[in-house]
Scaffold this motif. Structure first.
Motif, PDB file in Angstrom:
ATOM      1  N   HIS A 114       0.832  -1.205   0.000  1.00 33.41           N
ATOM      2  CA  HIS A 114       0.000   0.000   0.000  1.00 33.41           C
ATOM      3  C   HIS A 114       0.871   1.262   0.000  1.00 33.41           C
ATOM      4  CE1 HIS A 114      -2.697   3.162   1.312  1.00 33.41           C
ATOM      5  NE2 HIS A 114      -1.986   3.309   2.419  1.00 33.41           N
ATOM      6  N   ALA A 136      -3.728   1.721  -4.523  1.00 33.89           N
ATOM      7  CA  ALA A 136      -3.237   2.079  -3.189  1.00 33.89           C
ATOM      8  C   ALA A 136      -4.383   2.260  -2.211  1.00 33.89           C
ATOM      9  CB  ALA A 136      -2.405   3.361  -3.270  1.00 33.89           C
ATOM     10  N   PHE A 184      -5.835  -1.245  -1.304  1.00 34.91           N
ATOM     11  CA  PHE A 184      -4.970  -1.933  -0.338  1.00 34.91           C
ATOM     12  C   PHE A 184      -5.095  -1.285   1.034  1.00 34.91           C
ATOM     13  CE2 PHE A 184      -2.759  -4.204  -3.714  1.00 34.91           C
ATOM     14  CZ  PHE A 184      -2.340  -5.346  -3.064  1.00 34.91           C
ATOM     15  N   GLY A 185      -5.200   0.024   1.065  1.00 32.79           N
ATOM     16  CA  GLY A 185      -5.313   0.717   2.339  1.00 32.79           C
ATOM     17  C   GLY A 185      -6.570   0.350   3.092  1.00 32.79           C
TER      18      GLY A 185
END
Length: 268
Positions: free
Chosen positions: A129, A193, A196-197
């Protein structure tokens, strides 16, 4: 005693400086730089840059996410991406920006990075991430610089006497095409990103991520709207420049602002 990281830093700066002046002198003389020489000399600089960064960033306790390490990583990645873009578009002159940025990031990272700036949770997903976030930030920063250059280029082209740097730039249409290449790449990375976060973060408030997340999502919406407007309605020119600048301003508030406040001011 001179340390190896210092030696690698000096050699990387020599490679960067050589590549910059070689490219600059050829472009001023309206001669095309040797592609393979630029690839080799910049690859040497980036390899040495990466070696220094690995020494500071990859430790036995995990990845050191010091703000100056992140600056060094981001600047080097920007040069890598610039080289990739220039491999299929006639925009090699933009490396005249990418090289000094990478050199400056290397200097700041080597001189000011602090140890023991580790993430509170160690997980491969979290590292992915963070790397994706940095990669998206690097590409979108490049797009922002590109948008500013397009605005300046358009203003100068309206004058009868153009400045030297305008003559070094590719045609405006090529610059615009590259801008949307960067925006699309950055948008995809930012999307990954954020996904994933959401899966990796347990408590946005406790982990000091709420501020960053909110501004990142708003920025994502701005970039998404611009790309939809471009491909569906033909948005371009000044509208594209304004959206690009607005999106990065929001992203910078969330990313740099929260990082600076937590590390430099609050020492967290």
């Amino acid at each position: 005693m001179i340390s190896l990281p210092l030696v690698y830093t000096i050699l990387a700066l020599v490679a960067y400086t050589t590549g910059f002046w070689y490219s600059f002198m050829h472009l001023v003389a309206k001669r095309k730089p040797n592609k393979w020489f630029m690839v080799v000399i910049l690859a040497i600089g980036l390899l040495l840059h990466g070696t220094v960064l690995r020494h500071d960033m990859i430790t036995a306790n995990g990845v050191n996410y010091d703000v100056f390490n992140l600056l060094s990583f981001t600047s080097g990645l920007m040069l890598v991406l610039g080289m990739l873009y220039s491999s299929y578009r006639p925009v090699s002159a933009l490396n005249l920006l990418g090289i000094p940025v990478a050199a400056s990031g290397l200097i700041f990272g080597f001189a000011f990075s602090q140890p023991n700036q580790f993430a509170s949770i160690h997980a491969i997903g979290l590292d992915i991430h963070i790397i994706l976030s940095l990669s998206a930030y690097a590409v979108l920063l490049m797009a922002t610089i590109q948008a500013i250059m397009m605005w300046l280029q358009n203003r100068e082209l309206k004058k009868k006497q153009k400045r030297l740097w305008v003559n070094l730039l590719p045609p405006f249409q090529v610059m615009e095409s590259l801008l949307f290449d960067m925006l699309m790449t950055g948008f995809v990375m930012l999307t990954a990103a954020l996904l994933f976060g959401f899966f990796m973060v347990d408590n946005f408030i406790q982990q000091h991520l709420a501020h960053k997340t909110v501004f990142s999502i708003i920025s994502w919406v701005v970039y998404g709207a611009l790309l939809i407007g471009h491909f569906r309605f033909g948005w371009r020119g000044q509208k594209a420049i304004r959206f690009t600048l607005a999106g990065f301003f929001l992203l910078a508030i969330g990313f740099i602002g929260s990082k600076f406040i937590l590390e430099i001011i609050l020492h967290k």
